[in-house]
Design a protein around this motif. Structure first.
Motif, PDB file in Angstrom:
ATOM      1  N   LYS A 104       0.847  -1.189   0.000  1.00 43.04           N
ATOM      2  CA  LYS A 104       0.000   0.000   0.000  1.00 43.04           C
ATOM      3  C   LYS A 104       0.884   1.241   0.000  1.00 43.04           C
ATOM      4  O   LYS A 104       1.924   1.269   0.644  1.00 43.04           O
ATOM      5  CB  LYS A 104      -0.915  -0.008   1.218  1.00 43.04           C
ATOM      6  N   LEU A 105       0.462   2.265  -0.740  1.00 42.17           N
ATOM      7  CA  LEU A 105       1.235   3.490  -0.861  1.00 42.17           C
ATOM      8  C   LEU A 105       0.551   4.653  -0.158  1.00 42.17           C
ATOM      9  O   LEU A 105      -0.668   4.666  -0.016  1.00 42.17           O
ATOM     10  CB  LEU A 105       1.380   3.883  -2.335  1.00 42.17           C
ATOM     11  N   TYR A 106       1.346   5.640   0.232  1.00 43.06           N
ATOM     12  CA  TYR A 106       0.803   6.944   0.566  1.00 43.06           C
ATOM     13  C   TYR A 106       0.734   7.671  -0.774  1.00 43.06           C
ATOM     14  O   TYR A 106       1.736   8.176  -1.271  1.00 43.06           O
ATOM     15  CB  TYR A 106       1.704   7.689   1.548  1.00 43.06           C
ATOM     16  N   SER A 107      -0.435   7.684  -1.363  1.00 41.06           N
ATOM     17  CA  SER A 107      -0.588   8.157  -2.735  1.00 41.06           C
ATOM     18  C   SER A 107      -0.293   9.651  -2.847  1.00 41.06           C
ATOM     19  O   SER A 107      -0.783  10.450  -2.049  1.00 41.06           O
ATOM     20  CB  SER A 107      -2.004   7.886  -3.221  1.00 41.06           C
ATOM     21  N   TRP A 155       1.240  12.673  -6.108  1.00 39.97           N
ATOM     22  CA  TRP A 155       1.889  12.978  -7.382  1.00 39.97           C
ATOM     23  C   TRP A 155       3.245  13.582  -7.088  1.00 39.97           C
ATOM     24  O   TRP A 155       3.397  14.372  -6.166  1.00 39.97           O
ATOM     25  CB  TRP A 155       1.058  13.970  -8.195  1.00 39.97           C
ATOM     26  N   GLY A 183       3.656   8.543  -9.785  1.00 41.67           N
ATOM     27  CA  GLY A 183       2.675   8.373  -8.725  1.00 41.67           C
ATOM     28  C   GLY A 183       1.354   7.857  -9.257  1.00 41.67           C
ATOM     29  O   GLY A 183       0.461   7.511  -8.502  1.00 41.67           O
ATOM     30  N   LEU A 213      -4.347   8.150  -9.784  1.00 42.35           N
ATOM     31  CA  LEU A 213      -3.351   8.009  -8.738  1.00 42.35           C
ATOM     32  C   LEU A 213      -3.242   6.548  -8.302  1.00 42.35           C
ATOM     33  O   LEU A 213      -4.248   5.874  -8.125  1.00 42.35           O
ATOM     34  CB  LEU A 213      -3.770   8.869  -7.545  1.00 42.35           C
ATOM     35  N   ALA A 214      -2.022   6.061  -8.169  1.00 39.29           N
ATOM     36  CA  ALA A 214      -1.800   4.667  -7.746  1.00 39.29           C
ATOM     37  C   ALA A 214      -2.019   4.551  -6.239  1.00 39.29           C
ATOM     38  O   ALA A 214      -1.582   5.399  -5.476  1.00 39.29           O
ATOM     39  CB  ALA A 214      -0.394   4.230  -8.100  1.00 39.29           C
ATOM     40  N   MET A 215      -2.692   3.492  -5.843  1.00 42.46           N
ATOM     41  CA  MET A 215      -2.955   3.249  -4.424  1.00 42.46           C
ATOM     42  C   MET A 215      -2.044   2.152  -3.852  1.00 42.46           C
ATOM     43  O   MET A 215      -1.839   2.070  -2.662  1.00 42.46           O
ATOM     44  CB  MET A 215      -4.415   2.829  -4.214  1.00 42.46           C
ATOM     45  N   LYS A 216      -1.522   1.305  -4.741  1.00 48.53           N
ATOM     46  CA  LYS A 216      -0.657   0.206  -4.327  1.00 48.53           C
ATOM     47  C   LYS A 216       0.506   0.087  -5.296  1.00 48.53           C
ATOM     48  O   LYS A 216       0.489   0.683  -6.375  1.00 48.53           O
ATOM     49  CB  LYS A 216      -1.419  -1.119  -4.321  1.00 48.53           C
ATOM     50  N   PRO A 266       3.161   0.519 -10.355  1.00 47.97           N
ATOM     51  CA  PRO A 266       2.020   1.049  -9.601  1.00 47.97           C
ATOM     52  C   PRO A 266       0.727   0.321  -9.961  1.00 47.97           C
ATOM     53  O   PRO A 266       0.546  -0.119 -11.093  1.00 47.97           O
ATOM     54  CB  PRO A 266       1.967   2.515 -10.040  1.00 47.97           C
ATOM     55  N   SER A 283      -6.509   0.926  -7.268  1.00 49.57           N
ATOM     56  CA  SER A 283      -7.221   0.299  -6.147  1.00 49.57           C
ATOM     57  C   SER A 283      -8.221  -0.750  -6.634  1.00 49.57           C
ATOM     58  O   SER A 283      -8.637  -1.610  -5.874  1.00 49.57           O
ATOM     59  CB  SER A 283      -7.944   1.364  -5.326  1.00 49.57           C
TER      60      SER A 283
END
Length: 196
Positions: free
Chosen positions: A96-99, A101, A116, A141-144, A166, A169
């Protein structure tokens, strides 16, 4: 140590001090695990400063933003540095990412890229108009992130990061399985890396 004391007696700083590669490597590992321990050690022995380590790292080639020939060359070089020619295993993990840009300057291509999001990095001609670019291009935006690591089956050898892509979700198990089963383009990496 003698050189450090000699410099202190002459009132000369530690600029351009030559550290042995093994001492430099030990100091860097210590800095990664405990910057406080490195600062303590620097009071008694000559070590590179944290800033100097960051400057040295900034001159290294960056990790590729896409899966390309250089991706495989980095893995092959890493295995050659380890003098390892045996079997390896490749695993993947979704993180999991801290989404967010980010604008990234690619020195090789001399261009700004927006990272991102899902898919390839997006070339940005005008970084000042970033918000407008994101809205017009309808970027997601990528979430993972899916991370591929190569493991050498020997003790005390860290996994080798091969690639990272990336994810949205809305990726489900079926779409992720296609990547692992070599049914989509990004997973060509699995076949090639295991053959190295």
């Amino acid at each position: 140590m003698v050189t450090k004391l000699d410099r202190e007696e002459r009132g000369v700083g530690m600029q351009n001090f030559k550290y042995s590669p093994s001492w430099d490597e030990f100091s860097n590992v210590l800095r990664i695990h405990s910057p406080q321990a490195l600062r303590f050690l620097s009071k008694h022995l000559p070590v590179r400063t944290e800033r100097s380590f960051r400057e040295k790292e900034s001159r290294r080639p960056r990790f590729p933003m896409t899966i390309c020939e250089r991706t495989f060359q980095l893995v092959a070089d890493h295995l050659a540095d380890l003098s390892y020619r045996g079997p390896t295993s490749l695993c993947c993990d979704d993180t999991k990412l801290y989404s967010a840009w980010r604008i990234f300057w690619d020195a090789e291509k001399e261009a700004h890229y927006l990272i991102g999001g899902i898919g390839e990095p997006y070339l940005v001609a005008n970084p000042d108009a970033l918000r407008k670019i994101i809205e017009e291009a309808k970027l997601t935006l990528a979430m993972k992130m899916r991370l591929w690591c190569l493991q050498v089956p020997l003790p005390k050898i860290a996994p080798i990061i091969v690639a990272a892509l990336p994810l949205a979700s809305d990726h489900n198990a079926e779409s992720l399985a296609k990547w692992s089963l070599h049914q989509e383009k990004p997973q060509i990496i699995i076949v090639i890396v295991t053959a190295i």
